[in-house]
Structure formats: structure tokens, C-alpha cells
Design a protein around this motif. Structure first.
Motif, PDB file in Angstrom:
ATOM      1  N   ALA A 189       0.837  -1.204   0.000  1.00 42.80           N
ATOM      2  CA  ALA A 189       0.000   0.000   0.000  1.00 42.80           C
ATOM      3  C   ALA A 189       0.870   1.253   0.000  1.00 42.80           C
ATOM      4  N   PRO A 190       0.526   2.224  -0.845  1.00 38.36           N
ATOM      5  CA  PRO A 190       1.264   3.486  -0.833  1.00 38.36           C
ATOM      6  C   PRO A 190       0.944   4.279   0.431  1.00 38.36           C
ATOM      7  N   GLU A 191       1.765   5.280   0.697  1.00 40.52           N
ATOM      8  CA  GLU A 191       1.617   6.058   1.928  1.00 40.52           C
ATOM      9  C   GLU A 191       0.245   6.709   2.031  1.00 40.52           C
ATOM     10  N   TRP A 192      -0.265   7.241   0.905  1.00 40.87           N
ATOM     11  CA  TRP A 192      -1.569   7.914   0.963  1.00 40.87           C
ATOM     12  C   TRP A 192      -2.680   6.951   1.362  1.00 40.87           C
ATOM     13  N   ALA A 193      -2.559   5.702   0.919  1.00 44.32           N
ATOM     14  CA  ALA A 193      -3.592   4.722   1.248  1.00 44.32           C
ATOM     15  C   ALA A 193      -3.582   4.389   2.732  1.00 44.32           C
ATOM     16  N   VAL A 194      -2.401   4.272   3.295  1.00 48.55           N
ATOM     17  CA  VAL A 194      -2.293   4.010   4.734  1.00 48.55           C
ATOM     18  C   VAL A 194      -2.799   5.215   5.522  1.00 48.55           C
ATOM     19  N   ASN A 195      -2.469   6.418   5.066  1.00 49.39           N
ATOM     20  CA  ASN A 195      -2.919   7.624   5.770  1.00 49.39           C
ATOM     21  C   ASN A 195      -4.442   7.722   5.790  1.00 49.39           C
ATOM     22  N   LEU A 196      -5.091   7.321   4.702  1.00 52.77           N
ATOM     23  CA  LEU A 196      -6.550   7.363   4.673  1.00 52.77           C
ATOM     24  C   LEU A 196      -7.167   6.382   5.664  1.00 52.77           C
ATOM     25  N   VAL A 197      -6.501   5.264   5.903  1.00 51.66           N
ATOM     26  CA  VAL A 197      -6.972   4.332   6.933  1.00 51.66           C
ATOM     27  C   VAL A 197      -6.938   5.014   8.291  1.00 51.66           C
ATOM     28  N   THR A 198      -5.855   5.692   8.579  1.00 51.26           N
ATOM     29  CA  THR A 198      -5.737   6.431   9.839  1.00 51.26           C
ATOM     30  C   THR A 198      -6.820   7.497   9.949  1.00 51.26           C
ATOM     31  N   ASP A 199      -7.176   8.088   8.817  1.00 46.98           N
ATOM     32  CA  ASP A 199      -8.172   9.159   8.817  1.00 46.98           C
ATOM     33  C   ASP A 199      -9.610   8.641   8.910  1.00 46.98           C
ATOM     34  N   GLY A 200      -9.797   7.316   8.834  1.00 44.94           N
ATOM     35  CA  GLY A 200     -11.133   6.763   9.034  1.00 44.94           C
ATOM     36  C   GLY A 200     -11.724   5.988   7.879  1.00 44.94           C
ATOM     37  N   LEU A 201     -11.022   5.859   6.738  1.00 47.15           N
ATOM     38  CA  LEU A 201     -11.570   5.140   5.593  1.00 47.15           C
ATOM     39  C   LEU A 201     -12.110   3.771   6.018  1.00 47.15           C
ATOM     40  N   ALA A 202     -13.298   3.420   5.522  1.00 44.27           N
ATOM     41  CA  ALA A 202     -13.921   2.155   5.927  1.00 44.27           C
ATOM     42  C   ALA A 202     -13.082   0.956   5.533  1.00 44.27           C
ATOM     43  N   GLY A 203     -12.476   0.990   4.346  1.00 44.80           N
ATOM     44  CA  GLY A 203     -11.685  -0.159   3.944  1.00 44.80           C
ATOM     45  C   GLY A 203     -11.248  -0.089   2.501  1.00 44.80           C
ATOM     46  N   TYR A 204     -10.663  -1.199   2.059  1.00 45.16           N
ATOM     47  CA  TYR A 204     -10.178  -1.314   0.689  1.00 45.16           C
ATOM     48  C   TYR A 204     -10.652  -2.625   0.076  1.00 45.16           C
ATOM     49  N   CYS A 205     -10.805  -2.582  -1.235  1.00 51.02           N
ATOM     50  CA  CYS A 205     -11.048  -3.791  -2.020  1.00 51.02           C
ATOM     51  C   CYS A 205      -9.748  -4.128  -2.745  1.00 51.02           C
ATOM     52  N   LEU A 206      -9.324  -5.382  -2.643  1.00 47.41           N
ATOM     53  CA  LEU A 206      -8.118  -5.832  -3.331  1.00 47.41           C
ATOM     54  C   LEU A 206      -8.498  -6.473  -4.660  1.00 47.41           C
ATOM     55  N   PHE A 207      -7.741  -6.111  -5.679  1.00 48.76           N
ATOM     56  CA  PHE A 207      -7.951  -6.658  -7.014  1.00 48.76           C
ATOM     57  C   PHE A 207      -6.774  -7.552  -7.390  1.00 48.76           C
ATOM     58  N   GLY A 208      -6.867  -8.181  -8.549  1.00 48.69           N
ATOM     59  CA  GLY A 208      -5.802  -9.084  -8.955  1.00 48.69           C
ATOM     60  C   GLY A 208      -4.447  -8.421  -8.969  1.00 48.69           C
ATOM     61  N   TYR A 209      -4.380  -7.139  -9.328  1.00 45.21           N
ATOM     62  CA  TYR A 209      -3.089  -6.461  -9.387  1.00 45.21           C
ATOM     63  C   TYR A 209      -2.495  -6.198  -8.003  1.00 45.21           C
ATOM     64  N   ASN A 210      -3.280  -6.422  -6.950  1.00 43.25           N
ATOM     65  CA  ASN A 210      -2.757  -6.326  -5.588  1.00 43.25           C
ATOM     66  C   ASN A 210      -2.245  -7.661  -5.058  1.00 43.25           C
ATOM     67  N   ILE A 211      -2.408  -8.736  -5.821  1.00 47.03           N
ATOM     68  CA  ILE A 211      -2.206 -10.086  -5.284  1.00 47.03           C
ATOM     69  C   ILE A 211      -1.146 -10.836  -6.078  1.00 47.03           C
ATOM     70  N   ASP A 212      -0.151 -11.322  -5.336  1.00 49.12           N
ATOM     71  CA  ASP A 212       0.920 -12.116  -5.928  1.00 49.12           C
ATOM     72  C   ASP A 212       0.979 -13.512  -5.321  1.00 49.12           C
ATOM     73  N   SER A 213       0.924 -13.598  -3.997  1.00 50.48           N
ATOM     74  CA  SER A 213       1.010 -14.874  -3.300  1.00 50.48           C
ATOM     75  C   SER A 213       0.303 -14.741  -1.962  1.00 50.48           C
ATOM     76  N   PRO A 214      -0.075 -15.849  -1.327  1.00 53.09           N
ATOM     77  CA  PRO A 214      -0.717 -15.748  -0.009  1.00 53.09           C
ATOM     78  C   PRO A 214       0.127 -15.000   1.015  1.00 53.09           C
ATOM     79  N   ASP A 215       1.414 -15.262   1.058  1.00 53.12           N
ATOM     80  CA  ASP A 215       2.270 -14.577   2.031  1.00 53.12           C
ATOM     81  C   ASP A 215       2.305 -13.077   1.766  1.00 53.12           C
ATOM     82  N   GLN A 216       2.367 -12.699   0.491  1.00 51.20           N
ATOM     83  CA  GLN A 216       2.384 -11.271   0.148  1.00 51.20           C
ATOM     84  C   GLN A 216       1.079 -10.599   0.549  1.00 51.20           C
ATOM     85  N   VAL A 217      -0.057 -11.257   0.293  1.00 52.14           N
ATOM     86  CA  VAL A 217      -1.344 -10.660   0.664  1.00 52.14           C
ATOM     87  C   VAL A 217      -1.439 -10.508   2.182  1.00 52.14           C
TER      88      VAL A 217
END
Length: 499
Positions: free
Chosen positions: A41-69
Motif C-alpha cells: 500500500a502506498p503512503e496515501w492509502a495508509v494515511n486514509l486508513v488512519t483518517d477513518g476510511l472504511a476499507g479497501y477492495c483488493l484486485f488481482g493487481y494487488n495479489i501475488d502470493s498468499p504470504d504477500q497478501v
């Protein structure tokens, strides 16, 4: 423009975002990269979590292996533990965890063909455990649409079938299985996307049926998942004029509040399908206005889509704040939505995945195979896989029999780039096995297969939604009810081609 920080935080609590990030070798990337890896996750995405964002949806481009996820979800939850992390892991043709290889589970059409509700529950429980082990707590599944349109371009094998009673039973079993693993189910696409011949990713489909037919055919599976305590239900960007007028169901208070909330008694999270889809964004004049309209209608969690960056999330949050400030959107409505999303995150908190039955999906796929005719003599064929497209929901996931064959001659070809004579010559006396998806939909594919079947020993493997078309003269017609890795293995085994 400066916006009220408290209202901004409230708006963020209704949003399910997405992100680009960094590739496995550390290269930074941004939005518009659905075809490239983004494994942290890029820094802005993590910062939005801190700011209250409900969550994220992961897509295929976010996924490489179970350990990575697992590392990625841990990175996000380090910013705030009570985070919703979702993905589309339907099994079958729509998979994110296994997008590089194909799913080890057979998918809904195959499960519906088998007709074993206990098996459906166990398969979805196994999917749930797979998700929990990598830190994903919301599954945008099951698809509970009744697929009555044979040529439906977006549902098809994602459906348990064309009978509402059967679909309702399997839908409830899938919800129970997923949620027994601690993963919130999100049944979709309310009030039913199965009668469409258009894809809401590209436009606003219309299902022009009476309210009575909608209630008797499309709605029973949704009543069933509510009774099974589904934690969330996803809206469809489809228009049902008898109930929604000119708007998609996502913007319809009558559908979301009068029917789903008041009549069905649903108390969980109403989630939108991706607001970037044309069925929503074009109907509202943009993604941000679509977010406001969805909240006004009764949605709680707004799925933005896959082509998302921090600027888009901020734009949507600002539009929600503006709508609250100028009175277009009731503050209490947004507070209620945010509270439901928080309750959903609390329900999923702390669950640990368990071991599942080994090779469950492969055994299930084998039970779904249907053979008409005889496959005797097809164990040393030329296998011809006809090129076929994929829906936006499926993505370019590998399919076919090749991973499961043992030295079998195998070619991939477009049906309009070859001829029956050329394939017979290449077969050099061997029988031919044609492998296709929705083969009946293509005139070129039908004509090619029909000519082959009339002149040469030919078997057909259909890995899409089954139709009535059968090429005269074919020695065998094999229906898999899906194109997952498990479905491919089952078909190869039935033909005697496996290692």
C-alpha cells in the motif's frame, strides 16, 4: 477548499477504496494500473486508513502470493485494526487469490448442477478460510442472481442456476459456509442481474419485467440470504422500471429501503457495486454524485471501483461533505451508514483461518461434469482450445485443459483464423477435442465445430454457461459448468488426459 475534518472523517467511513502501490521489486505506481502489480500500500492509502476510511477492495493487481497478501493486509491494519478488506473471491471463473492460475474451486454453476447444499456450504467455508488466512474479511460473494438469460454477458457461470428455488437454497448455504469461517458474505447483485443481456460495467441494463415476476423469480435468493444472516448485500446498477423508474436500483429508495430493509428485514450493510461502472457513474453524472445518490437511497458502503487513487477518494469525500452541508444528504443517514460499516468490521475482527478439506474443489468439480455421448477413444487427441473473451468481472484468468494434460498435442486458435480441413490435417489421424467457452455464441465457432463433427471424430468440451446447441455428429459433448482450474482438471480427467 477546506472541509470540516469531522465530516470528512464521517464521509471516509462510508468508502471502500482501492489503490495502486509498489511492485514486488519496489517500483512505485499509481492509479489506472489494473494490468500491473501493486503489492504494497502506498503512503496515501495508509494515511486514509488512519483518517477513518472504511476499507479497501483488493484486485488481482494487488495479489501475488498468499504470504504477500498477508503482509499487505497486516500493513493496512497496522494503521487501524478495524478495517474492512474485501475482494471478489467467488471461486469458479471469478477469482482474485488465484487469478494467475485459475481457481481451485468449481464455481456456482457447477455447484448448482451438483445440487448438494452441504457441498456448497463446505466449498464456501473453504474459500472463507483461504481469505481469513491472508487477512481478508469481506468476500464480495456469493453471486445469487438467477441466470435466466442464456447469453447474459456478466453473470452466466457465476450463478447457481436458472431456478429461483435452487438458487435460493445454494445462496443460503454459501452464506452460512463463508460466515462460519469468519468472513462476511456480500450477496449480489440486488435485486437480480440474471435477466440482463447487457453488462452494467458498460451501460445501464434494463430488466423490463413486472413487479410480480421480479418477486417470484429474482428476489427469492435475496430473501434466503437475509434469512441466513448475510452480513452485507450488494446493489446492482440495473434498471427495473416497474420499481426503480429511470434509475438503477443502487439509487432506488424503494428497492433498498422499502423492499430490502423494511419488507425483508435486512439489518446488515448495503454495499454498492463499483460506482465507477457506467451503470452508476453515467446515470449520476460522475462517481462523486453517484456516491451521494447511493447514500441518499440507503446504501452504507460505497465501493468505488478499481481505477482509484487518493485524489478520487478525496473528491468523493468532499462531495459527500458538501451534500451534508447544503442539505441534499441527511447527516443522520451518513452516520447510520458509517455505524453499520463499523459494526461489520467488528463482527469480523480476530477470526483465524482453519485447515480445509484437501482437494475439496477438485473433487467437487469432478461431480459436476456432464457427458453426453461417449469419450471412449479420446485419450490421445489433438486438443483445440478456441479463443474466447472474458468479462470485466472475470478478467484474463487462464483456463482450458492444457495445465492438466500429459504431453497431449494442444493448440490455441481463433475460430475465424483456421478451418476444419486445417485442423484435421494437423490432427494427423487423431481425434479432435474442441475446448470452448460459450461456443454457441460465435457463428464462426459453431460453424467450425459443426463441420469438424460431421467429418471427423470430435468431442466438445463446453466450459461456459450451457446452452441447447449440440453439433450434429459429435461423439461426445462434455459440460463443465465453469472454466476454473478445478473445472479444467475435471474435464481432462473425464477424457483420460490427466498426468
Amino acid at each position: 477548499m477546506t472541509i470540516d475534518p469531522g465530516l470528512r472523517r464521517l464521509a471516509l467511513r462510508t468508502l471502500l477504496g482501492a489503490f495502486g502501490g509498489r511492485t514486488a521489486d519496489g517500483v512505485a505506481i499509481g492509479a489506472g494500473v489494473a494490468n500491473r502489480a501493486a503489492h504494497t500500500a502506498p503512503e496515501w492509502a495508509v494515511n486514509l486508513v488512519t483518517d477513518g476510511l472504511a476499507g479497501y477492495c483488493l484486485f488481482g493487481y494487488n495479489i501475488d502470493s498468499p504470504d504477500q497478501v498477508a503482509r499487505l493486509t497486516s500493513q493496512l491494519r497496522a494503521a487501524r485494526p478495524d478495517l474492512l478488506i474485501a475482494t471478489d473471491e467467488e471461486g469458479g471463473d471469478v477469482t482474485r487469490l488465484s487469478h494467475a492460475t485459475g481457481s481451485p474451486y468449481p464455481g456456482n454453476a457447477a455447484l448448482g448442477a451438483i445440487g448438494d447444499l452441504g457441498l456448497t456450504r463446505r466449498v464456501y467455508q473453504a474459500i472463507g478460510h483461504d481469505l481469513v488466512r491472508v487477512g481478508i474479511n469481506v468476500n464480495l460473494a456469493p453471486t445469487v442472481d438467477v441466470n435466466v438469460a442464456i447469453d447474459n454477458p456478466i453473470i452466466g457461470t457465476r450463478s447457481f442456476g436458472d431456478d429461483p428455488v435452487k438458487v435460493a437454497g445454494h445462496a443460503a448455504a454459501a452464506v452460512v459456509g463463508l460466515q462460519s469461517a469468519g468472513v462476511a458474505a456480500c450477496a449480489k447483485h440486488f435485486p437480480g442481474h440474471g435477466a440482463t443481456i447487457d453488462d452494467s460495467h458498460h451501460g445501464l441494463p434494463t430488466v423490463d419485467i413486472t413487479e410480480e415476476l421480479l418477486r417470484s423469480r429474482e428476489l427469492p435468493p435475496f430473501a434466503a440470504v437475509v434469512a441466513a444472516d448475510a452480513k452485507s448485500i450488494m446493489t446492482a446498477h440495473i434498471r427495473v422500471p416497474a420499481l426503480t423508474g429511470d434509475d438503477p436500483a443502487t439509487f432506488s429508495r424503494r428497492m433498498l429501503l422499502d423492499v430490502l430493509r423494511d419488507e425483508f428485514g435486512f439489518t446488515g450493510v448495503i454495499m454498492t457495486d463499483a460506482l465507477e461502472m457506467a451503470g452508476a457513474a453515467a446515470a449520476a453524472g460522475g462517481i462523486a454524485p453517484a456516491a451521494v445518490r447511493a447514500l441518499q437511497a440507503g446504501s452504507d458502503l460505497l465501493c468505488i471501483g478499481s481505477d482509484v487513487d487518493g485524489a478520487l477518494i478525496e473528491l468523493i469525500a468532499a462531495e459527500i461533505v458538501s451534500a451534508i452541508t447544503d442539505g441534499r444528504l441527511d447527516l443522520a443517514r451518513v452516520e447510520d451508514a458509517a455505524a453499520r460499516n463499523a459494526d461489520l468490521a467488528a463482527w469480523t475482527n480476530g477470526t483465524v483461518g482453519k485447515a480445509v478439506e484437501e482437494d475439496l474443489g477438485y473433487a467437487a468439480a469432478a461431480r459436476a461434469i456432464r457427458i453426453e455421448g461417449s469419450v471412449k477413444g479420446f485419450d490421445s487427441p489433438l486438443v483445440v482450445q478456441l479463443s474466447a473473451g472474458h468479462s470485466v468481472a472475470e478478467g484474463p484468468v487462464p483456463w482450458g485443459l492444457k495445465p492438466h494434460t500429459n504431453g497431449t498435442a494442444y493448440v490455441h486458435i481463433a475460430s475465424d483464423e483456421t478451418s476444419a480441413g486445417a485442423l484435421v490435417a494437423e490432427a494427423a489421424g487423431r481425434p479432435i477435442v474442441i475446448v470452448g467457452r460459450h461456443t454457441h455464441r460465435s457463428t464462426a465457432s459453431r460453424e467450425l465445430v459443426e463441420e469438424l463433427a460431421a467429418t471427423h471424430p470430435t468431442a466438445v468440451v463446453e466450459m461456459g454457461w450451457p446452452a441447447s446447441w449440440r453439433p450434429e455428429g459429435a461423439k461426445a459433448f462434455v459440460t463443465t459448468y465453469g472454466a476454473s482450474h478445478a473445472n479444467g482438471h475435471a474435464a481432462a480427467s473425464a477424457l483420460g488426459l490427466t498426468h
